[in-house]
Design an enzyme around this catalytic site. Structure first.
Site, PDB file in Angstrom:
ATOM      1  N   CYS A  10       3.632  -9.591  13.775  1.00  0.00           N
ATOM      2  CA  CYS A  10       5.013  -9.116  13.612  1.00  0.00           C
ATOM      3  C   CYS A  10       5.978 -10.259  13.335  1.00  0.00           C
ATOM      4  O   CYS A  10       7.127 -10.019  12.968  1.00  0.00           O
ATOM      5  CB  CYS A  10       5.522  -8.422  14.867  1.00  0.00           C
ATOM      6  SG  CYS A  10       4.588  -7.005  15.388  1.00  0.00           S
ATOM      7  N   CYS A  43       3.850 -12.417  18.743  1.00  0.00           N
ATOM      8  CA  CYS A  43       2.835 -11.783  17.892  1.00  0.00           C
ATOM      9  C   CYS A  43       2.998 -12.317  16.478  1.00  0.00           C
ATOM     10  O   CYS A  43       4.045 -12.109  15.850  1.00  0.00           O
ATOM     11  CB  CYS A  43       2.975 -10.266  17.899  1.00  0.00           C
ATOM     12  SG  CYS A  43       1.894  -9.491  16.672  1.00  0.00           S
ATOM     13  N   LYS A  87      -6.961  -2.361   6.757  1.00  0.00           N
ATOM     14  CA  LYS A  87      -8.109  -2.805   5.971  1.00  0.00           C
ATOM     15  C   LYS A  87      -9.400  -2.595   6.739  1.00  0.00           C
ATOM     16  O   LYS A  87     -10.410  -2.211   6.168  1.00  0.00           O
ATOM     17  CB  LYS A  87      -7.962  -4.299   5.640  1.00  0.00           C
ATOM     18  CG  LYS A  87      -7.301  -4.525   4.302  1.00  0.00           C
ATOM     19  CD  LYS A  87      -7.590  -5.930   3.814  1.00  0.00           C
ATOM     20  CE  LYS A  87      -6.738  -6.242   2.591  1.00  0.00           C
ATOM     21  NZ  LYS A  87      -6.290  -7.602   2.540  1.00  0.00           N
ATOM     22  N   CYS A 136      -0.351  -6.568  21.029  1.00  0.00           N
ATOM     23  CA  CYS A 136       0.678  -5.870  20.270  1.00  0.00           C
ATOM     24  C   CYS A 136       0.099  -4.549  19.774  1.00  0.00           C
ATOM     25  O   CYS A 136      -0.944  -4.539  19.140  1.00  0.00           O
ATOM     26  CB  CYS A 136       1.115  -6.733  19.100  1.00  0.00           C
ATOM     27  SG  CYS A 136       2.125  -5.848  17.926  1.00  0.00           S
ATOM     28  N   HIS A 180       4.153   1.218   2.184  1.00  0.00           N
ATOM     29  CA  HIS A 180       5.310   0.532   1.604  1.00  0.00           C
ATOM     30  C   HIS A 180       5.898   1.369   0.463  1.00  0.00           C
ATOM     31  O   HIS A 180       7.113   1.470   0.298  1.00  0.00           O
ATOM     32  CB  HIS A 180       4.912  -0.836   1.051  1.00  0.00           C
ATOM     33  CG  HIS A 180       4.198  -1.705   2.046  1.00  0.00           C
ATOM     34  ND1 HIS A 180       2.845  -1.907   2.009  1.00  0.00           N
ATOM     35  CD2 HIS A 180       4.652  -2.407   3.112  1.00  0.00           C
ATOM     36  CE1 HIS A 180       2.492  -2.694   3.009  1.00  0.00           C
ATOM     37  NE2 HIS A 180       3.570  -3.018   3.707  1.00  0.00           N
ATOM     38  N   HIS A 190       0.855  -1.189   0.000  1.00  0.00           N
ATOM     39  CA  HIS A 190       0.000   0.000   0.000  1.00  0.00           C
ATOM     40  C   HIS A 190       0.889   1.236   0.000  1.00  0.00           C
ATOM     41  O   HIS A 190       2.106   1.152  -0.184  1.00  0.00           O
ATOM     42  CB  HIS A 190      -1.013  -0.044   1.148  1.00  0.00           C
ATOM     43  CG  HIS A 190      -0.409  -0.141   2.535  1.00  0.00           C
ATOM     44  ND1 HIS A 190       0.545   0.735   3.004  1.00  0.00           N
ATOM     45  CD2 HIS A 190      -0.641  -1.018   3.545  1.00  0.00           C
ATOM     46  CE1 HIS A 190       0.866   0.426   4.242  1.00  0.00           C
ATOM     47  NE2 HIS A 190       0.174  -0.651   4.597  1.00  0.00           N
ATOM     48  N   LYS A 216      -4.278   4.669  11.688  1.00  0.00           N
ATOM     49  CA  LYS A 216      -3.329   3.666  11.220  1.00  0.00           C
ATOM     50  C   LYS A 216      -3.869   3.053   9.916  1.00  0.00           C
ATOM     51  O   LYS A 216      -5.073   2.840   9.773  1.00  0.00           O
ATOM     52  CB  LYS A 216      -3.248   2.588  12.304  1.00  0.00           C
ATOM     53  CG  LYS A 216      -2.116   1.616  12.140  1.00  0.00           C
ATOM     54  CD  LYS A 216      -2.130   0.650  13.324  1.00  0.00           C
ATOM     55  CE  LYS A 216      -1.905  -0.760  12.881  1.00  0.00           C
ATOM     56  NZ  LYS A 216      -0.752  -1.203  12.283  1.00  0.00           N
ATOM     57  N   HIS A 225      -0.687  -4.672  16.155  1.00  0.00           N
ATOM     58  CA  HIS A 225      -1.701  -5.638  15.712  1.00  0.00           C
ATOM     59  C   HIS A 225      -2.714  -5.882  16.828  1.00  0.00           C
ATOM     60  O   HIS A 225      -2.840  -7.001  17.333  1.00  0.00           O
ATOM     61  CB  HIS A 225      -1.041  -6.964  15.296  1.00  0.00           C
ATOM     62  CG  HIS A 225      -0.059  -6.788  14.183  1.00  0.00           C
ATOM     63  ND1 HIS A 225       1.287  -6.581  14.390  1.00  0.00           N
ATOM     64  CD2 HIS A 225      -0.247  -6.750  12.843  1.00  0.00           C
ATOM     65  CE1 HIS A 225       1.881  -6.424  13.220  1.00  0.00           C
ATOM     66  NE2 HIS A 225       0.988  -6.537  12.266  1.00  0.00           N
TER      67      HIS A 225
END
Ligand code: MSP
Length: 513
Positions: A130, A127, A295, A145, A22, A19, A292, A148
């Protein structure tokens, strides 16, 4: 022989498509790579996918595919994103590639022989998001986390092989001491130094019983996973005739994986007897409209779609101008449009336009004449500070310098006011003087823009009759083109170089049409 320069992006997890986050890291690396290439380095720019993970196996299962077929499909999707954006990478590394397997197995054996790998038991919080164990202080108040929060933390107790990271603590601190720019920017480096001073724990490098990974050469019932595997991609990229590029000049990484690059990676390299990279450049994280990127929030921006709808220049100017490399930020489409309109469409675009219109009035080539001292100094200072910034990978600063230079040129026009005497025969010499200065300024601007927006910069140079500069830049002699001087030739006004974008008619970028 050109000196080699090697820059990398992280290899992105292949269980999702890249996305705009990146893309940000990739654009930083690409811009630096292009600047270095234009500056006479033989440049290698690697990117790729990190494939040997449990998440790939999970995702493949969901889609009733074999992990191999799923990995192939996703690697192709990643490549398609970068190709569609026109990213000029030279290498695309896949960790499923047999040559990478060979490298990692060879390295594991070397670390093992050096006494740096041992069998132990580990029980800890893990996690899966990660792919990393977490200490209590890494978790949020709910014991999850922070990156996440929707995934449960797993308790893992397993017999693993460990890498003796603790052994390298002192040597790492010595490295940091002796190389104050090893990690850039500096404030991120300080966090790393603090972390290492706090004491290092050995880290697990293997899993038992999984088949989708690289088997350890000294115990085939274990596969290595994630970091030991992934980091060596940078070495894999330098095999098969590419050895001269190793070690990297710069690894560009997001701040959340800086620890792996600035702590694990040097220790792993010492363990196998390989040289260390020169710099690690950490970029900050940005949110979108304050949230953040995720999705479930629904704010994921597909970079290909974004560029198709707007332009690569708009996306790139905003990302590289709004966020100094290192700092966190917030992406807002509105601000992206504002930045683009203000700096590219209005400031730089209008300047070119004004120059073209005035040049057409005098109807012939504009000769090269000695420049006024003030003007010449301004050009010299600009190119010098620009190069200093680029050499320190301060992309935002280099863009600021470029924009400030365009301001200077616009002001020069506003003060000299050549349109007032453009038709006055008696002041013809004055007109030519002003335009000759301006032409040299606009040309310099083209050279400054080339590392960021090569297509537009080349178009600009072509419009002012300076095709020869394109050749100079493309033949990797950027520094030379900062010094050359030539005549200008303007044939037509043409369409705006950076078309203005109407903010009002734009849809919100973060909601799909
Ligand atoms: N596979 C590992 C890296 C291994 S490198 C040896 C990994 N992959 S990832 O797909 O999660 O990519 C993470 C990287 O993407 C970050 O380090 C950063 O470079 C980039 N970014 C992802 N989201 C981002 C933002 N929201 N903002 C800025 N950079 C972002 O970690």
């Amino acid at each position: 022989m050109k000196p080699p320069f090697y820059i990398s992006t992280p290899i992105y997890y292949s269980n999702g498509v890249p996305h705009i986050g990146h893309t940000y890291t990739t654009l930083i690396a690409e811009t630096i790579a292009r600047y270095k290439r234009f500056s006479g380095y033989e440049t290698k720019f690697s990117t790729g996918v990190d494939e040997n993970s449990q998440k790939v196996v999970e995702k493949a299962e969901e889609q009733a595919m074999t992990p191999e077929a799923y990995a192939d499909m996703m690697a192709a999707k990643h490549r398609a994103v970068w190709d569609n954006l026109g990213i000029e990478y030279t290498d695309f590394v896949r960790t499923r590639d047999p040559r990478h397997f060979e490298v990692v197995r060879d390295m594991l054996q070397r670390s093992y022989d050096a006494g740096d790998i041992y069998l132990g038991t580990y029980e800890g919080k893990y996690c899966v998001g990660c792919e990393a164990y977490k200490r209590d202080e890494d978790l949020n108040e709910e014991g999850r986390c922070p990156d996440h929060p929707n995934r449960d933390i797993t308790i893992l107790s397993e017999t693993n092989y460990f890498f003796r990271l603790s052994k390298y603590q002192d040597r790492l601190l010595e490295l940091y001491e002796s190389q104050p720019d090893f990690v850039m920017p500096e404030y991120r480096f300080r966090e790393i130094i603090e972390f290492v001073r706090g004491g290092l724990e050995d880290f697990s490098i293997s899993r038992e019983g999984s088949t989708f990974g690289i088997p350890l050469p000294f115990d085939e019932s274990h596969v290595t996973y994630v970091w030991y595997d992934a980091l060596f991609n940078y070495y894999t990229a330098c095999t098969h005739g590419q050895e001269r590029f190793f070690p990297a000049d710069v690894h560009v990484v997001g701040k959340e994986i800086l620890r792996f690059h600035a702590v694990y990676w040097p220790a792993m390299l010492w363990s196998v007897g390989l040289p260390l990279p020169k710099n690690i450049l950490a970029n900050g994280f940005f949110t979108i409209d304050g949230q953040k990127i995720s999705k479930s929030v629904g704010n994921v921006i597909d970079p290909v779609e974004y560029v198709q709808r707007h332009s690569r220049e708009l996306m790139q100017l905003y990302l590289l101008y709004a966020f100094p490399v290192g700092a966190d930020g917030d992406f807002s489409h509105e601000h992206a449009v504002d930045a683009y309109n203000a700096h590219l469409a209005n400031n730089i675009g209008n300047l070119l336009n004004r120059f073209l219109v005035l040049s057409l009035k005098i109807g012939w080539n504009i000769p090269s004449i000695p420049l006024d001292d003030d003007f010449a100094n301004e050009i010299q200072n600009t190119t010098r500070t620009y190069r200093e910034a680029m050499d320190r990978y301060e992309l935002r600063k280099a863009l600021e310098i470029t924009i400030a230079f365009a301001d200077f040129l616009n002001k020069y026009l506003d003060t000299t006011r050549p349109w007032e005497y453009a038709s006055d025969e008696t002041r013809h010499a004055e007109l030519v003087r002003v335009l000759a200065h301006l032409g040299e300024g606009v040309r310099t601007l083209g050279v400054l823009l080339a590392s960021f927006f090569p297509k537009k910069a080349f178009e600009l140079l072509e419009r002012i009759g300076r095709k020869s500069d394109i050749a100079t830049i493309e033949s990797w002699k950027l520094q030379e083109s900062f010094q050359l001087r030539w005549e200008f030739f303007v044939a037509e006004k043409g369409v705006p170089l950076f078309a203005r974008v109407e903010p009002k008619s734009e849809e919100n970028s973060s909601t799909k049409p």
